[in-house]
Design an enzyme around this catalytic site. Structure first.
Site: not given
Length: 802
Positions: A124, A226, A684
């Site tokens: 590849e 990709e 928070e």
């Protein structure tokens, strides 16, 4: 591909991409395990989406296609020629030359390449033309085979192995061959205009010459986009196999009249410098009030900033002047090192010291060698800056390479110089041309989409479109002033292009959209003297620095609530006082959604300054906006800064919402949407119990540091002050000027944006309790400050948690 983890959805897919990219609406596939193939106009194409994940699209044409991806695991879209039925070696096909014209917008881990396979033996291959935030194929298990110059571009030749992995012949073990450009043809989070050719056969020849087996039969040659756990899009306008671009033979760079081959003052961005290893390189402040770059995220001591040197210009055995100015502001003293990485005649990687200097905290130093000789036989030259005994972040400015004896680009003054900061100071108005027409970056007398495009071209390719660019219609100083319409006075950024587009679609009524603090002509000039301020109500403390005590009497009942917190520090490095009716360093998020568990779209009408305070509200959804991945039912308010802030003390005056299923917050955040690791520090207040506050933080995506603290009061009934002191080795949280909790393990180190938001949750009932749909709900904020010098409260150091 690199196994990065995408933990927080990007703030928005850039307006620039949505306006410029697509001329047709592609077919969209939602969360399906897609592998689609076909032929059109003599071209083979394929779209593949792994693991049924995210939202993907591909719209193929004859020698062209568009594609996009978001929230994916692994995605590819490719088009080219299939040679498999001929069963021949590549040499039988003559000179294979692929020409492309592509608009490529990576947002995270992605690359654009020429791609294919051979059979017998199975192999590849990749010829990589550009990438996003990670250069493939990485370094783990990768062998280097030197470099090659083809079509005027220099590529690294590399080989990696895949063991028992999917292939065109099923699950097999096979090699991967790589040609990777030494300088990426693309930049992350930017629309890149890429037009070039790739002489594929010459790459095959170079691999064979390097000793790689090229005896197999050619399977395919394709242009491939990709992405891995990222977002992005591409408009492949044309692919052809007939060459068609005349690529002249490369020539060495000629020195200018002062002897410089390369000089980079970073006024237009990062230039050709990039992060080495895990390091990130971002435009920032530089030496003596100019621009420079900030190098962060160094997970190892060899990580830093690097640039590839042209071997036609910088030759083995010859002597040059190389250097840069550097500064760190986080440790008492470190050694900086300028290093040359190269491959010797035997193919072995070497690292040669160019220069080492010691730098005290906050001190700019010259890291240069006016007479450095490149080792004999050296190829694959990479010049980089590292800090061998530390992982500290650092700043750079004035990088250069010149003939032997050339002076450094920056002459470092012997006097003390204040270190640069990523937050805005209060500069005086710069000298230079005045604005002739706001938004007219190309100086054609009008304001239209071409001005936004021109700014993006200037940022993406300064060699062509910079002030001294090769294009006839390159950027001018007048254009830079006209185009600086977002945070005017801060220089051209992508935000300016977005502001122009917002103006064109009437999302804002006029330009400029905003001014950098100190540049608004309606404001009086303010001093830039750095003052350390201790804020108390009764005493004054004097240290070795200039120290004053300021008591600020807050106006009562802003937004209908009493102020029971400590006063605002009026001498902090950054002050955004919403009681004045102005947003300061902040702007409202508008028209996008985070994804789970945020059951809301952010809209600017949910973030308003009114009645002497900032009001962030939860309400019904204002529009018919839809998102294929996540379709929230409500609207929420969020305020955030454009600028990034680092170590120091952060504080706000807040009154929280009281209702099951909602959150009122104050925090810093950076992540993949900023081309950074996910680092976050949180305060928070959960609406289910407003007598408690939750502290938390994330370092490179790793959390689980939650701590609930009993306040002793109801935070929904009055304003109180909440803050945290972020230092390299700890985070200390404060309530009403008193330290109440401290963390010392795995502390975040990446600068982030300051944010506040109000939102309802979904699928997190065990944390927040179920939201009952009650609207409207509103959290109120009087002010936000950031002090670079850290906390100044008299109770500093108390830690009831031990």
């Amino acid at each position: 591909m690199k196994k990065s983890i995408f933990k927080r959805y990007a703030a928005a897919v850039g307006l620039m991409a949505s306006v410029l990219m697509f001329t047709a609406v592609p077919t969209t596939s939602n969360a399906a395990d897609d592998q689609k193939t076909g032929k059109v106009g003599g071209f083979d194409w394929e779209m593949w989406n792994q693991n049924y994940t995210g939202t993907v699209s591909m719209n193929p044409g004859a020698g062209s296609f568009t594609c996009s991806w978001s929230g994916i695991e692994n995605f590819l879209a490719r088009m080219g020629k299939n040679y498999d039925d001929q069963k021949k070696n590549y040499k039988a096909f003559g000179d294979i030359v692929l020409t492309y014209d592509v608009e490529y917008t990576p947002r995270g881990n992605s690359y654009m390449c020429i791609y294919g396979w051979t059979r017998n033996p199975l192999m590849e291959y990749y010829i990589v033309e550009g990438w996003g935030d990670w250069e493939p194929p990485g370094n783990d298990g990768v062998d280097n085979f030197g470099t090659t110059t083809i079509d005027g571009k220099t590529y690294k030749i590399r080989k990696s192995m895949r063991y028992n992995q999917p292939s065109i012949e099923g699950t097999k073990t096979f090699p991967q061959y790589w040609s990777v450009r030494t300088t990426s043809g693309s930049r992350n989070n930017t629309t890149n205009y890429m037009k070039d050719q790739v002489s594929v056969t010459k790459h095959f020849d170079a691999w064979s010459k390097a000793g790689l087996d090229m005896s197999g039969t050619l399977y395919e040659v394709s242009l491939n986009i990709e992405g891995y756990r990222s977002n992005g899009s591409a408009n492949v306008k044309s692919i052809s196999f007939d060459g068609g671009i005349d690529i002249p033979d490369p020539e060495p760079i000629k020195p200018d009249e002062n002897g410089y081959y390369l000089k980079e003052n970073f006024e237009s961005g990062e230039g050709n410098w990039s992060g080495r290893g895990s390091a990130k390189v971002k435009s920032s402040s530089g030496y003596d009030g100019t621009k420079g770059i900030f190098v962060s995220g160094r997970e190892d001591t060899w990580n830093g900033a690097s640039i590839n040197l042209d071997e036609l210009t910088f030759k083995a055995g010859e002597t040059y002047s190389l250097g840069t100015a550097v500064m760190q502001d986080f440790e008492s003293s470190v050694d900086f090192k300028l290093t040359l990485q190269y491959t010797d005649a035997d193919g072995k990687e070497n690292y040669d010291e160019v220069k080492t200097v010691t730098a005290a905290k906050g001190q700019w130093v010259d890291l240069s060698n006016s007479s450095y000789t490149i080792p004999s036989g050296a190829t694959g030259l990479v010049l980089y800056v590292e800090v061998p005994e530390s992982k500290t972040d650092f700043y750079m400015d004035g990088a250069y390479a010149g003939v032997k004896g050339t002076k450094p680009l920056i002459s470092i003054s012997s006097q003390s110089v204040d270190p640069p900061v990523t937050e805005p100071t209060n500069p005086t108005n710069p000298t230079g041309p005045s604005v002739t027409k706001w938004g007219d970056a190309n100086c054609d007398g009008g304001v239209d989409l071409s001005d936004a495009i021109f700014i993006m071209q200037f940022l993406a390719n300064p060699n062509k479109y910079g002030l001294t660019g090769t294009e006839t219609n390159h950027m001018t100083n007048q254009g830079k002033v006209n185009g600086d319409v977002c945070e005017h006075g801060s220089g051209l950024t992508e935000d300016d292009a977005v502001s122009i587009q917002k103006y064109l679609i009437r999302a804002i009524s006029e330009l400029p959209e905003s001014y950098l603090e100190g540049h608004d002509p309606s404001k009086t000039t303010t001093t830039t003297t750095r003052i350390t301020t201790t804020t108390t109500t009764t005493t004054t403390t004097t240290t070795s620095k200039t120290t004053t005590t300021t008591t600020t009497t807050s106006p009562a009942m802003h937004g209908g609530y009493r102020d029971l917190g400590t006063p605002m520090n009026t001498s902090a490095t950054m002050i955004s006082d919403f009681r004045t009716g102005k947003a300061g360093d902040f702007f409202a998020s508008d028209g996008w959604t985070n994804g789970k568990p945020f059951d809301c779209w952010w809209y600017k009408r949910n973030a308003v300054i009114n009645d002497g305070c900032l009001q962030l509200s939860i309400d019904q959804k204002w529009t018919n906006d839809k998102n294929p991945d996540w379709d929230p039912r409500y609207s929420g308010g969020e305020f955030r800064t454009n600028n990034f802030y680092h170590y120091g003390y952060y504080e706000c005056s807040m009154q929280a919402m009281k209702n099951d299923g909602v959150v009122s917050s104050f925090f810093t955040y950076t992540g993949p949407s900023d081309d950074n690791p996910w680092d976050e520090i949180d305060i928070e207040i959960l609406g289910k119990n407003t007598t408690q506050v939750q502290f938390n933080y994330y370092t490179n995506g790793q959390g689980k540091h939650e701590k609930l603290y009993d306040l002793g009061f109801d935070s929904s009934e009055a304003y109180h002050t909440y803050g945290f002191d972020w230092q390299p080795n700890y985070i200390a949280w404060y309530v009403d000027g008193r330290e109440v909790y401290r963390a010392t393990q795995d502390i975040p180190k990446t600068p982030g944006k300051i944010m506040m938001n109000a939102w309802p949750g979904l699928t997190v009932d065990d944390w927040l309790k179920a939201f009952n749909g009650r609207t409207p709900l509103t959290a109120h904020y009087q002010w936000v400050t950031y002090n670079k010098n850290g906390v100044q409260h008299s109770s500093q150091g108390q830690n009831p948690w031990g």
